[in-house]
Design an enzyme around this catalytic site. Structure first.
Site, PDB file in Angstrom:
ATOM      1  CE  LYS A  48       0.831   6.321  10.255  1.00  0.00           C
ATOM      2  NZ  LYS A  48       0.502   6.486   8.819  1.00  0.00           N
ATOM      3  CD  GLU A  85      -0.353   2.529  -6.394  1.00  0.00           C
ATOM      4  OE1 GLU A  85       0.126   3.140  -5.421  1.00  0.00           O
ATOM      5  OE2 GLU A  85      -0.728   1.320  -6.331  1.00  0.00           O
ATOM      6  NE  ARG A  92       2.437  -1.486  -6.251  1.00  0.00           N
ATOM      7  CZ  ARG A  92       2.005  -1.745  -5.018  1.00  0.00           C
ATOM      8  NH1 ARG A  92       1.665  -0.764  -4.220  1.00  0.00           N
ATOM      9  NH2 ARG A  92       1.884  -2.979  -4.602  1.00  0.00           N
TER      10      ARG A  92
END
Length: 651
Positions: free
Chosen positions: A292, A378, A406
């Protein structure tokens, strides 16, 4: 410091690429050069616009390779979440607009179907790509004009439960679909969980062929060994593969596994993708190791790998500082909860892969061992918190409004139905700016305030947020939620300790006589500004802060309804929320039987595209001037007339 933008040659290869079709005519050496230029272009763009830089830099070579090998847009390339889609947008006929990224009227920071045929599926929430890809594959197999289907999913997103469900179903169906696992060992924060540890443990040493190739070699040797020796060789192979039957987890799910592959070695990527595309019959997972922030030192060395950045100076990497003088709501919450947790050992905190985004990292420093990052999960976070509440702990579940959606079934079934005192800290409530409609916190008031036994609060300013943290910590009678916006507070003085609010009791902050504004949440300042505008015209306005959408302060509502010609509710949420609760109460109690005019000012019944928060609220018709205009319309009409967009009941 080296400036990567200077890597561009005199005649950039990137200038010759307007669509992926142009890219497919380039030689391998030209593609390598193109990748260098694409990385430099991405850095240059985000330095001017801000956005998700680190994830985009990590997939530059992968983006070039995928578009070079597959026939997009006939072949469907689906990016999970979409944080990493900037290089993709540059290569797919949007380079001329890329510097409008995340700005009003500009292109989205995520993939968006209405923006380009090269974005076959919109994204911004994680773990959806494999499910969508399988849907496209079924469409293809049932005669729709779809070619190959490729899903690119990160090691953080693959920890989400939906991704597991999709992998399981895709493996069972056996359809030809390609899943690219972009494994950079970093989502927004370092990934957590057993899947992350498993991926890190898969062999991928420098100089060795990919695991799939190693297995083919070993299995070929095994087949020609005597029985007892073959068994010993098989046991040795298990040490390499880590599975009793010699396969990876993905192979056990029904995928052909290829990897790990160096995601920054473009020639290797091209070879692997071309070979796999030519040979694949069923589902394939290609495991790519990437970095990244690759190729930009400030990003590679940053703790968050420049996940989301403001505008910055390319040479130094220094980001533009916020001009806000007040602390952010997120930091106010984190500090208030840390103080409460230091006094109460029963307080614990849960977050879903967003410790710094929610301020829970502040609590972790103060009370290590009582903060739990469950990854991008979640649903699990909510039920996990419910279990802790049932055990006698006092859990705070800190999740952005848009992501809490969610876990709605878990909120209903595992929390509300059981009356468990889970405390929901709902960050990024209301319109959030450049991330646009996908991240707007528009619906939580509506989807929580209709649940029996729930307490729903909204903070008008940062001091009120401190009070609501204290109120939630002390509330053991059932579930309780409090919402607050993104960004800086309004600059009010912060109390050292929060006051425990009386449940269901609001407050009047300005007295008037003609019109009443009943504000729920952080639009209180706009209501006060609207009252000032009206005062200059001789219209006297009361401004009240409801504090609670559930239970309502019915005494306050009755007082406002009796003593004013018009009542306007104001909220940073969708229709069906606070205003609807007030209307239900007035209708049930006869409060609308007189000449009262009522207007519920909410977000409009449409999604609002990305812009600054101020521009988005202007689009929504919720500026101080808009609020004043609505009030003026209410009180300026004869009582027998019905003003446009105003509920006029009675008389």
């Amino acid at each position: 410091m080296h400036d990567p933008i200077q890597d561009r040659p005199a005649t950039p290869t990137l200038d010759r690429v307007h669509t992926p079709a142009d890219l497919r005519r380039l030689s391998q050496d030209e593609l390598v050069r193109l990748a260098r230029e694409l990385r430099a272009e991405t850095i240059s763009v985000v330095s001017q616009t801000g956005g998700h830089l680190g994830s985009s830099l990590g997939v530059v070579e992968l983006t070039v390779a995928l578009h070079a090998v597959f026939n997009t847009p006939h072949d469907k390339l689906i990016w999970d979440v979409g944080h990493q889609c900037y290089p993709h947008k540059i290569l797919t006929a949007r380079r001329d607009r890329i510097r409008t990224l995340r700005q009003k009227g500009g292109i989205s920071g995520f993939t968006k179907r209405s923006e380009s045929t090269y974005d076959p599926f919109g994204a911004a929430h994680s773990s959806t790509s494999v499910s969508a890809a399988l849907g496209f594959a079924v469409g293809r197999d049932l005669g729709q004009p779809v070619g190959d289907v490729i899903a690119v999913i990160g090691d953080g997103a693959i920890s989400g439960g939906m991704a597991y469900e999709a992998l399981n179903n895709a493996g069972d169906q056996g359809r030809r679909v390609f899943v690219i696992l972009n494994d950079n060992e970093m989502s927004i924060s370092p990934p957590v969980g057993a899947m992350s540890a498993y991926l890190s443990g898969l062999p991928g040493l420098p100089g060795l062929p990919p695991l799939s190739a190693m297995r083919e070699i070993v299995e070929g040797v095994e087949a020609n060994l005597p029985g007892p020796v073959r068994q010993g060789a098989r046991r040795a192979r298990q040490l390499v593969t880590g599975k009793p039957h010699g396969g990876t987890l993905f192979e056990e799910l029904g995928f052909s596994y290829v990897g790990p592959v160096d995601g920054h070695d473009l020639p290797e990527l091209l070879n692997v993708l071309r070979t796999t595309r030519a040979r694949a019959r069923g589902p394939v997972l290609i495991h790519c190791h990437t970095v990244k922030g690759k190729g930009y030192a400030p990003a590679e060395t940053s703790a968050d790998k420049y996940h989301g950045v403001a505008k910055f100076d390319v040479a130094s990497g220094k980001q533009a500082k916020s001009s806000a003088t007040a602390p952010s709501y997120t930091s106010v919450f984190g500090n208030a909860l840390a103080r409460a947790a230091s006094r109460d050992s029963r307080i614990v905190a849960v977050t879903a892969a967003m410790p710094s985004g929610t301020g829970i990292d502040i609590v972790a420093k103060a009370c290590p061992g009582r903060v739990f990052d469950v990854g991008i999960a979640e649903q699990h976070a909510v039920t996990f918190a419910a279990g802790m509440a049932a055990s006698g702990l006092r859990p705070f579940c800190a999740i952005y409004s848009t992501f809490l959606q969610r876990a709605y079934d878990q909120i209903v079934h595992d929390v509300a139905l059981q009356g468990l005192p889970v405390r929901f800290a709902i960050d990024r409530a209301g319109l959030v700016g450049q991330d646009g409609a996908t991240h707007a916190g528009a619906f939580d008031v509506a989807y929580l305030s209709n649940l029996p036994g729930f307490v729903v609060m909204a903070a008008a300013d940062e001091a009120e947020l401190v009070h609501m943290v204290a109120t939630a910590a002390a509330h053991d009678a059932g579930p309780i939620a409090f919402r607050y916006p993104r960004g800086a507070g309004v600059g009010v003085a912060l109390p050292e300790d929060g006051e425990i609010l009386e449940i269901g009791r609001g407050r009047v902050v300005r007295e008037g006589s003609d019109v009443a504004f009943l504000s729920f949440g952080a639009h209180l300042q706009e209501c006060l500004a609207a009252a000032e505008l009206l005062e200059a015209e001789g219209i006297s306005a009361t401004v009240a802060d409801a504090r609670f959408a559930k239970p309502l302060d019915t005494a306050l509502i009755g007082q406002l309804a009796r003593n004013h010609r018009a009542l306007l509710t104001v909220e940073q949420g969708a229709r069906g929320g606070f205003g609807a609760q007030v209307l239900h109460h007035l209708a049930e109690t006869g409060g609308l039987d007189g000449n009262l005019r009522v207007r519920t000012l909410t977000l409009p019944d449409r999604f609002i595209d990305h812009a600054s928060p101020a521009q988005m609220y202007a689009d929504a018709g919720l500026t101080a001037a808009d609020i004043a205009a609505s009030a003026r319309l209410c009180v300026g009409q004869a009582s027998t007339e019905i003003a446009p967009n105003v509920v006029h009941l009675g008389g």
